[in-house]
Motif scaffolding. Structure first.
Motif, PDB file in Angstrom:
ATOM      1  N   PRO A 123       0.821  -1.215   0.000  1.00 28.59           N
ATOM      2  CA  PRO A 123       0.000   0.000   0.000  1.00 28.59           C
ATOM      3  C   PRO A 123       0.848   1.256   0.000  1.00 28.59           C
ATOM      4  N   PHE A 124       0.292   2.335  -0.558  1.00 26.01           N
ATOM      5  CA  PHE A 124       1.018   3.602  -0.471  1.00 26.01           C
ATOM      6  C   PHE A 124       0.062   4.774  -0.357  1.00 26.01           C
ATOM      7  N   ILE A 125       0.596   5.862   0.170  1.00 23.81           N
ATOM      8  CA  ILE A 125      -0.150   7.087   0.435  1.00 23.81           C
ATOM      9  C   ILE A 125       0.607   8.248  -0.198  1.00 23.81           C
ATOM     10  N   GLN A 126      -0.132   9.182  -0.765  1.00 22.81           N
ATOM     11  CA  GLN A 126       0.465  10.372  -1.372  1.00 22.81           C
ATOM     12  C   GLN A 126       0.290  11.582  -0.448  1.00 22.81           C
ATOM     13  N   ILE A 127       1.405  12.227  -0.089  1.00 21.87           N
ATOM     14  CA  ILE A 127       1.370  13.523   0.593  1.00 21.87           C
ATOM     15  C   ILE A 127       2.161  14.495  -0.281  1.00 21.87           C
ATOM     16  N   PRO A 128       1.511  15.089  -1.287  1.00 16.67           N
ATOM     17  CA  PRO A 128       2.213  15.945  -2.251  1.00 16.67           C
ATOM     18  C   PRO A 128       2.605  17.281  -1.636  1.00 16.67           C
ATOM     19  N   THR A 129       3.818  17.708  -1.909  1.00 19.69           N
ATOM     20  CA  THR A 129       4.342  18.960  -1.348  1.00 19.69           C
ATOM     21  C   THR A 129       4.486  20.065  -2.383  1.00 19.69           C
ATOM     22  N   THR A 130       4.135  19.804  -3.633  1.00 19.49           N
ATOM     23  CA  THR A 130       4.176  20.823  -4.682  1.00 19.49           C
ATOM     24  C   THR A 130       2.784  21.005  -5.251  1.00 19.49           C
ATOM     25  N   LEU A 131       2.537  22.158  -5.844  1.00 25.03           N
ATOM     26  CA  LEU A 131       1.242  22.400  -6.465  1.00 25.03           C
ATOM     27  C   LEU A 131       1.005  21.429  -7.610  1.00 25.03           C
ATOM     28  N   GLN A 134      -0.084  18.186  -6.195  1.00 30.81           N
ATOM     29  CA  GLN A 134      -1.402  18.256  -5.561  1.00 30.81           C
ATOM     30  C   GLN A 134      -2.520  18.246  -6.586  1.00 30.81           C
ATOM     31  N   VAL A 135      -2.338  18.943  -7.699  1.00 32.77           N
ATOM     32  CA  VAL A 135      -3.420  19.066  -8.673  1.00 32.77           C
ATOM     33  C   VAL A 135      -3.413  17.963  -9.720  1.00 32.77           C
ATOM     34  N   ASP A 136      -2.323  17.192  -9.797  1.00 33.48           N
ATOM     35  CA  ASP A 136      -2.256  16.259 -10.928  1.00 33.48           C
ATOM     36  C   ASP A 136      -1.610  14.923 -10.588  1.00 33.48           C
ATOM     37  N   SER A 137      -0.312  14.897 -10.358  1.00 33.37           N
ATOM     38  CA  SER A 137       0.378  13.601 -10.351  1.00 33.37           C
ATOM     39  C   SER A 137       0.052  12.732  -9.155  1.00 33.37           C
ATOM     40  N   MET A 167      -2.372  22.398   1.999  1.00 33.36           N
ATOM     41  CA  MET A 167      -2.070  23.649   1.321  1.00 33.36           C
ATOM     42  C   MET A 167      -0.920  24.410   1.987  1.00 33.36           C
ATOM     43  N   ASP A 168      -0.725  24.191   3.290  1.00 31.83           N
ATOM     44  CA  ASP A 168       0.333  24.907   4.003  1.00 31.83           C
ATOM     45  C   ASP A 168       1.726  24.541   3.486  1.00 31.83           C
ATOM     46  N   LEU A 169       1.864  23.351   2.891  1.00 34.65           N
ATOM     47  CA  LEU A 169       3.171  22.919   2.406  1.00 34.65           C
ATOM     48  C   LEU A 169       3.636  23.738   1.205  1.00 34.65           C
ATOM     49  N   LEU A 170       2.702  24.434   0.569  1.00 35.35           N
ATOM     50  CA  LEU A 170       3.075  25.254  -0.598  1.00 35.35           C
ATOM     51  C   LEU A 170       3.816  26.522  -0.197  1.00 35.35           C
ATOM     52  N   ALA A 171       3.815  26.838   1.092  1.00 36.14           N
ATOM     53  CA  ALA A 171       4.497  28.055   1.549  1.00 36.14           C
ATOM     54  C   ALA A 171       5.994  28.003   1.297  1.00 36.14           C
ATOM     55  N   LEU A 178       6.110  26.825  -8.226  1.00 37.53           N
ATOM     56  CA  LEU A 178       4.710  27.234  -8.165  1.00 37.53           C
ATOM     57  C   LEU A 178       4.164  27.447  -9.572  1.00 37.53           C
ATOM     58  N   SER A 179       4.909  28.160 -10.400  1.00 42.13           N
ATOM     59  CA  SER A 179       4.475  28.378 -11.782  1.00 42.13           C
ATOM     60  C   SER A 179       4.328  27.061 -12.528  1.00 42.13           C
ATOM     61  N   ALA A 180       5.254  26.138 -12.297  1.00 43.34           N
ATOM     62  CA  ALA A 180       5.170  24.836 -12.959  1.00 43.34           C
ATOM     63  C   ALA A 180       3.875  24.117 -12.589  1.00 43.34           C
ATOM     64  N   GLY A 181       3.452  24.253 -11.339  1.00 44.33           N
ATOM     65  CA  GLY A 181       2.194  23.645 -10.926  1.00 44.33           C
ATOM     66  C   GLY A 181       0.991  24.321 -11.556  1.00 44.33           C
ATOM     67  N   ILE A 182       1.069  25.636 -11.711  1.00 44.50           N
ATOM     68  CA  ILE A 182      -0.044  26.369 -12.325  1.00 44.50           C
ATOM     69  C   ILE A 182      -0.262  25.907 -13.769  1.00 44.50           C
TER      70      ILE A 182
END
Length: 366
Positions: A123-131, A134-137, A167-171, A178-182
């Motif tokens: 099993p695995f869990i995702q905790i994404p730290t980039t935008l 978070q929005v895609d991968s 969302m706090d991890l995006l700070a 950030l732009s790459a995530g947008i």
């Protein structure tokens, strides 16, 4: 906190989106079959968040195995993947040991692929730290590593048990990341939601300024759209291919320049401009539509011109794309803004014009 559910024929899992989630360990504990996890991260994210997550889990009796990988797309390969297996085997990790991906898209992809392979499925869990993650991968179960001849060509469809988008991890996210995530957020508006596209045009300054409400809405809407599409087509036999808008061109840019020279989202941004230009050449978009795409991508801080590889090199790299069927490249193009379609092949004359046109820059080093 907002919770979305991704529902598939064989599984269902929550996507939690909110603030302070890294400290809400009660969201993670129900998804651990045994009290042992391997936290896979990289040498940039580890100093920021690894100790904090480890402390939270260990306070509830969970044994944590740290796995710290080198950062960057250039390390998304067999050699780095094997470091995860070395750590798991060295710690006598079991089949029910949960792998936690704590990082961006590279960490998420490699952790998921390792989980799919370790003892034939852990099993695995995702905790994404980039935008971008978070929005895609982090959503949808695509896992992979790169090969020198093609991006993400070796991997598996393997779904996580949980996605925790704090969302706090995006700070701590660098401006370029950030732009790459947008870029991936813009993709969703272009491929299937004209209203969201208009919202992005009106709120780009807020996104780049990390306005909490704007960022959370962008993540939520992107995840809603991806969950809906993946729920219809988990293994990318049809509609899920639309999520690759800009990616056929973008992956060619990444391979042509060398992985890590441009960020994935930067290559996708330039790739979406080429997709819009190709759509105009087919008579689907107007010049005003294409300019609207260019303006939005530029406003996001992304490149709008691609490297000048020459037609032959462009075709060689795109020929290794996963959407090639029977030797024909399937392009994701735009019938109109907010409506993407799958287009099998493009006329050679159109490609010649596209790769020598105004959205190609001969001065970009490669």
């Amino acid at each position: 906190m907002i919770t979305l559910d991704l529902t598939l024929p064989d599984t269902r899992y929550p996507i939690h989106i909110g603030h302070g989630l890294l400290d809400q360990v009660e969201l993670i504990l129900p998804h651990l079959p045994i009290p042992q996890v391997a936290i896979v991260t990289n040498d940039v994210v580890a100093p920021l968040y690894l100790e904090r997550l480890t402390r939270q889990l260990e306070s509830h009796g969970v044994h944590c195995i740290p796995v710290i990988l080198p950062d960057g797309e250039a390390h998304k390969n067999w050699q780095t993947l094997n470091l995860i297996f070395d750590a798991l085997l060295g710690a006598n990790a079991e089949r029910k040991t949960t792998l936690i991906a704590l990082g961006g898209g590279v960490i998420g992809d490699m952790t998921g692929f390792a989980a799919a392979c370790y003892q034939r499925g852990a099993p695995f869990i995702q905790i994404p730290t980039t935008l971008l993650a978070q929005v895609d991968s982090s959503v949808g179960g695509k896992t992979a590593i790169n090969h020198p001849l093609g991006k993400n060509m070796i991997g598996a469809f393997y779904q996580p048990k949980l996605v925790l988008a704090d969302m706090d991890l995006l700070a701590t996210l660098p401006e370029r990341e950030l732009s790459a995530g947008i870029a991936e957020v813009i993709k969703y508006g272009l491929l299937g939601d004209a209203d969201f596209l208009a919202w992005l045009e009106a709120n780009m300054d807020k996104l780049r300024a990390r306005d909490p409400a704007a960022l959370q809405y962008a993540v939520r809407r992107s995840c809603e759209m991806k969950a809906e599409i993946v729920g219809q087509d988990e293994k990318e036999q049809g509609v899920r291919a639309l999520l690759n808008l800009g990616h056929t061109f973008g992956h060619a840019i990444e391979a042509g320049l060398g992985y890590g020279h441009w960020l994935h989202g930067e290559a996708v941004g330039a790739g979406m401009v080429l997709a819009a230009a190709a759509s105009q050449a087919l008579g689907w978009l107007s010049a005003e539509d294409v300019q609207r795409v260019v303006t939005l991508i530029d406003a996001a801080g992304l490149p709008v011109r691609s490297p000048d590889f020459g037609v032959d090199e462009w075709m060689r790299h795109m020929g290794h794309d996963k959407k090639v069927e029977s030797g024909v490249i399937r392009f994701i193009l735009l019938k109109q803004l907010g409506q993407a379609v799958i287009q099998p092949g493009l006329p050679p004359a159109l490609l010649d014009t596209l790769f020598s046109g105004p959205h190609i820059d001969a001065t970009i080093p490669h």
